[in-house]
Design a protein around this motif. Structure first.
Motif, PDB file in Angstrom:
ATOM      1  N   THR A  12       0.806  -1.221   0.000  1.00  0.00           N
ATOM      2  CA  THR A  12       0.000   0.000   0.000  1.00  0.00           C
ATOM      3  C   THR A  12       0.842   1.275   0.000  1.00  0.00           C
ATOM      4  N   ILE A  13       2.049   1.210   0.527  1.00  0.00           N
ATOM      5  CA  ILE A  13       2.897   2.408   0.536  1.00  0.00           C
ATOM      6  C   ILE A  13       3.597   2.597  -0.807  1.00  0.00           C
ATOM      7  N   LEU A  14       4.182   1.553  -1.345  1.00  0.00           N
ATOM      8  CA  LEU A  14       5.032   1.708  -2.526  1.00  0.00           C
ATOM      9  C   LEU A  14       4.464   1.096  -3.809  1.00  0.00           C
ATOM     10  N   VAL A  15       4.081  -0.164  -3.763  1.00  0.00           N
ATOM     11  CA  VAL A  15       3.734  -0.887  -4.983  1.00  0.00           C
ATOM     12  C   VAL A  15       2.383  -0.452  -5.529  1.00  0.00           C
ATOM     13  N   ALA A  21      -0.379   4.494  -8.410  1.00  0.00           N
ATOM     14  CA  ALA A  21      -0.744   3.250  -9.097  1.00  0.00           C
ATOM     15  C   ALA A  21      -2.246   3.152  -9.358  1.00  0.00           C
ATOM     16  N   GLN A  22      -3.049   3.666  -8.428  1.00  0.00           N
ATOM     17  CA  GLN A  22      -4.493   3.544  -8.579  1.00  0.00           C
ATOM     18  C   GLN A  22      -5.155   4.868  -8.943  1.00  0.00           C
ATOM     19  N   PHE A  23      -4.403   5.935  -8.958  1.00  0.00           N
ATOM     20  CA  PHE A  23      -4.859   7.267  -9.366  1.00  0.00           C
ATOM     21  C   PHE A  23      -6.064   7.757  -8.568  1.00  0.00           C
ATOM     22  N   LEU A  24      -6.054   7.509  -7.268  1.00  0.00           N
ATOM     23  CA  LEU A  24      -7.080   8.025  -6.366  1.00  0.00           C
ATOM     24  C   LEU A  24      -6.476   9.162  -5.551  1.00  0.00           C
ATOM     25  N   GLY A  25      -7.271  10.148  -5.233  1.00  0.00           N
ATOM     26  CA  GLY A  25      -6.806  11.263  -4.415  1.00  0.00           C
ATOM     27  C   GLY A  25      -6.010  12.290  -5.183  1.00  0.00           C
ATOM     28  N   ALA A 178       4.171  14.513 -11.782  1.00  0.00           N
ATOM     29  CA  ALA A 178       3.376  13.427 -11.195  1.00  0.00           C
ATOM     30  C   ALA A 178       3.461  12.175 -12.065  1.00  0.00           C
ATOM     31  N   GLY A 179       3.418  12.357 -13.372  1.00  0.00           N
ATOM     32  CA  GLY A 179       3.557  11.214 -14.276  1.00  0.00           C
ATOM     33  C   GLY A 179       4.906  10.533 -14.149  1.00  0.00           C
ATOM     34  N   LEU A 180       5.959  11.330 -14.038  1.00  0.00           N
ATOM     35  CA  LEU A 180       7.299  10.761 -13.875  1.00  0.00           C
ATOM     36  C   LEU A 180       7.446  10.064 -12.521  1.00  0.00           C
ATOM     37  N   PHE A 185       7.534   5.029  -9.309  1.00  0.00           N
ATOM     38  CA  PHE A 185       6.936   4.137  -8.319  1.00  0.00           C
ATOM     39  C   PHE A 185       6.581   2.781  -8.929  1.00  0.00           C
ATOM     40  N   SER A 186       6.368   2.724 -10.233  1.00  0.00           N
ATOM     41  CA  SER A 186       6.070   1.433 -10.859  1.00  0.00           C
ATOM     42  C   SER A 186       7.269   0.493 -10.759  1.00  0.00           C
ATOM     43  N   GLY A 187       8.440   1.045 -10.533  1.00  0.00           N
ATOM     44  CA  GLY A 187       9.641   0.234 -10.356  1.00  0.00           C
ATOM     45  C   GLY A 187       9.608  -0.615  -9.090  1.00  0.00           C
ATOM     46  N   PHE A 188       8.737  -0.243  -8.136  1.00  0.00           N
ATOM     47  CA  PHE A 188       8.598  -1.037  -6.913  1.00  0.00           C
ATOM     48  C   PHE A 188       7.741  -2.282  -7.117  1.00  0.00           C
ATOM     49  N   GLY A 189       7.221  -2.465  -8.325  1.00  0.00           N
ATOM     50  CA  GLY A 189       6.300  -3.566  -8.608  1.00  0.00           C
ATOM     51  C   GLY A 189       6.818  -4.941  -8.267  1.00  0.00           C
TER      52      GLY A 189
END
Length: 192
Positions: A12-15, A21-25, A178-180, A185-189
Motif C-alpha cells: 500500500t505504501i510503494l507498490v 498506481a491507482q490514481f485516487l486522491g 506526477a507522471g514521472l 513508483f512502478s519500479g517497486f512492482g
C-alpha cells in the motif's frame, strides 16, 4: 501472519500507492502539494482519518451490515463515518494549529470527498481483511498518500524557483512531474 502484514504495508505504501498506481486522491494531491508544510499537515490528517475510518467501517460492516443483511447501505454508511471523522479532525486542527487550518483552506473539508479514504475502506472489505490487516492497510495507504504529497510538494517547491519554460509553469509541470513519479513508483512492482 507477520509476513502478510508487512506485505500489505509495503504494497500500500510503494507498490500499489493509491496516488501513483491507482490514481485516487489526485485532487488533494495536486491542490495541497504546493508547500511542504500543508502537504505534511494534510498527510497527517488523512492518516488519522483513514486509519480510524478503516477500523470503524470494518466493525460496522462485520457486526451490523453483514449481520442484518444491509450490505447495500455500505457506501452511505461509510461516507457518514468519514464525514464525521473529518469534522472532528477539522475542529482539532482549527483549535491546535490555526496556521495550518488556514493554510489547508478548502482542502481540509475535501478529505470527506477524497476518494482515497472511501477507496481504502471499501477495498479493505472487498479484500476480506481481518481487523489487524485492515489497520495495516489503512495505515499503509495513508502513509503512501502522505509520501506522495510530501515528495510532490518538495518537487514543486524546487520547480517554483527553477528555470521552467513559461508554457509548463504551474499545473502543467506538476502533471508532468506526477507522471514521472508514477513511472518511478512502478519500479517497486517487483517487491511483493
Amino acid at each position: 501472519m507477520l509476513g502478510k502484514l508487512i506485505t500489505i504495508l509495503i504494497s500500500t505504501i510503494l507498490v500499489n500507492n493509491y496516488v501513483f498506481a491507482q490514481f485516487l486522491g489526485i485532487c488533494p494531491f495536486l491542490g495541497v502539494s504546493s508547500k511542504t508544510e500543508t502537504a505534511t499537515g494534510m498527510g497527517v490528517a488523512v492518516t488519522f482519518v483513514v486509519v480510524i475510518a478503516s477500523i470503524i467501517t470494518w466493525l460496522l460492516q462485520t457486526y451490523i451490515l453483514n449481520v442484518f443483511h444491509l450490505e447495500y447501505l455500505q457506501t452511505i454508511v461509510f461516507i457518514l463515518v468519514i464525514a464525521s471523522l473529518v469534522q472532528f479532525v477539522e475542529m482539532v486542527i482549527k483549535k491546535t494549529s490555526p496556521g495550518l487550518y488556514t493554510a489547508m483552506g478548502v482542502y481540509l473539508p475535501l478529505i470527506t470527498t477524497n476518494c482515497v479514504v472511501l477507496g481504502v475502506t471499501v477495498l479493505n472489505i472487498q479484500n476480506k481483511y481481518n481487523i489487524i490487516e485492515t489497520i495495516f492497510s489503512g495505515f499503509g495507504a495513508s502513509v503512501g498518500f502522505a509520501l506522495a504529497l510530501i515528495l510532490m510538494s518538495a518537487l514543486r517547491e524546487k520547480l517554483a524557483i527553477g528555470n521552467v519554460p513559461k508554457g509548463l509553469q504551474g499545473v502543467p509541470i506538476a502533471l508532468v512531474s506526477a507522471g514521472l513519479m508514477a513511472l518511478a513508483f512502478s519500479g517497486f512492482g517487483g517487491l511483493v
